[in-house]
Enzyme design. Structure first.
Site, short mmCIF file in Angstrom:
data_model
loop_
_atom_site.label_atom_id
_atom_site.label_comp_id
_atom_site.label_asym_id
_atom_site.label_seq_id
_atom_site.Cartn_x
_atom_site.Cartn_y
_atom_site.Cartn_z
N PRO A 2 0.84 -0.79 -0.29
CA PRO A 2 -0.23 0.08 -0.23
C PRO A 2 0.68 0.74 0.14
O PRO A 2 1.65 1.32 0.99
CB PRO A 2 -0.77 -0.02 1.09
N GLU A 3 0.06 2.12 -1.08
CA GLU A 3 1.25 3.74 -0.78
C GLU A 3 0.47 4.66 -0.99
O GLU A 3 -0.84 4.41 -0.26
CB GLU A 3 2.12 3.41 -2.67
#
Ligand SMILES: [Zn+2]
Length: 284
Positions: A2-3
């Site tokens: 997850p960014e």
């Protein structure tokens, strides 16, 4: 992993789902998931608090609680934060379930055991998580192109690891770095101090564009990616990816093929024709 777009999607979901709810119980299945304070103090401290809001700094989720406390969550590589009814079966590898006063639970699940949570008064959370070391937020209105040029000034390292360095820029990881560099037509191994002014300006715009598009598509859930939003749904940005995990497939910008190399130990996807290692000097 997850960014920024994935974490921002979950943040928005939290705002919709849990603001105003009170925490009535805490089930800690894996004490190792608690980074700060001691697991018992974490459980005790969370119980009884009301959820006032959800913020994000880089890839950290910061859930604001009553009494001025903050519950922080970092999903790391494969963590999932899910909003589920308490009587729904608990998935394997669930580390923590937080019972809310409406019959639902916030559940943290992680198949690789890297996600972490923390709890601290808001005055201390920055020190606990090292937030002061984080670079600027790329989607903040105050993050101007001048500010970006300043961040790169004097940097001699390769551009891709620099973009992923959370102290240079907060929230960008492997996927959005590859996409932004392709769209800016910059080879990921170029040294930052060899980039021309026009290239750096292009990169600034493309970083913001891919992050905005990622948020709009509610993040990326690739074939191998386990990212899910708070409701357990996949994101849609994988449908728009230009190079990430497309090695061997046709480039979307030329007749060539997307290639895979390793840079700074990370899988890097790029087009050798569109992103030249030595750029052609601009003609006047
Ligand atoms: Zn190409």
């Amino acid at each position: 992993m997850p960014e920024l777009p994935e974490v921002e999607t979950i943040r928005r979901d939290l705002e919709d789902a849990v603001v105003g709810r009170r925490i009535t119980g805490v089930f800690l299945y894996e004490p190792r998931v608690v980074r700060h304070p001691e697991p018992e103090a974490f459980v005790r401290g969370l119980k009884g608090k009301r959820i006032l809001g959800a913020e994000r700094r880089g890839k950290h989720l910061l859930i604001r609680l009553s009494d001025g406390w903050v519950w922080a969550i970092h999903l790391m590589l494969e963590g999932q934060l899910l909003y589920q009814e308490a009587d729904e079966a608990i998935a394997s590898r669930t580390k923590l379930a937080v019972q809310l006063d409406n019959g639902f639970q916030l559940r943290l699940r992680d198949v690789v055991d890297l996600a972490r949570v923390a709890l601290a008064p808001s005055a201390d959370i920055s020190a606990v998580l090292g937030l002061s070391k984080l670079g600027p937020e790329p989607l903040d209105p105050g993050f101007t192109v001048e500010r970006f040029l300043e961040r790169l000034k004097g940097r001699k390292g390769m551009i891709k690891p620099l973009l992923m360095n959370q102290e240079v820029l907060a929230g960008v990881g492997n996927l959005y770095a590859d996409e932004a560099l392709f769209r800016a037509r910059i080879h990921p191994a170029r040294k930052a101090n060899t980039l021309g002014d026009a290239e750096k300006r292009r990169l600034y715009s493309e970083i913001q564009a891919v992050l905005r598009e990622g948020v709009a598509a509610r993040g990326t859930s690739g074939k191998r990616g386990l990212y899910r939003d708070l409701w357990g749904q996949k994101g849609r940005y994988q449908e728009q990816l230009k190079v990430f995990r497309r090695e061997g497939e046709p480039c979307r910008g030329c007749p060539g093929e997307v290639a895979l190399i390793r840079i700074g130990g990370r899988a890097t996807h790029y087009c050798p024709s569109c992103q030249l290692e030595v750029p052609v000097p601009a003609t006047r």
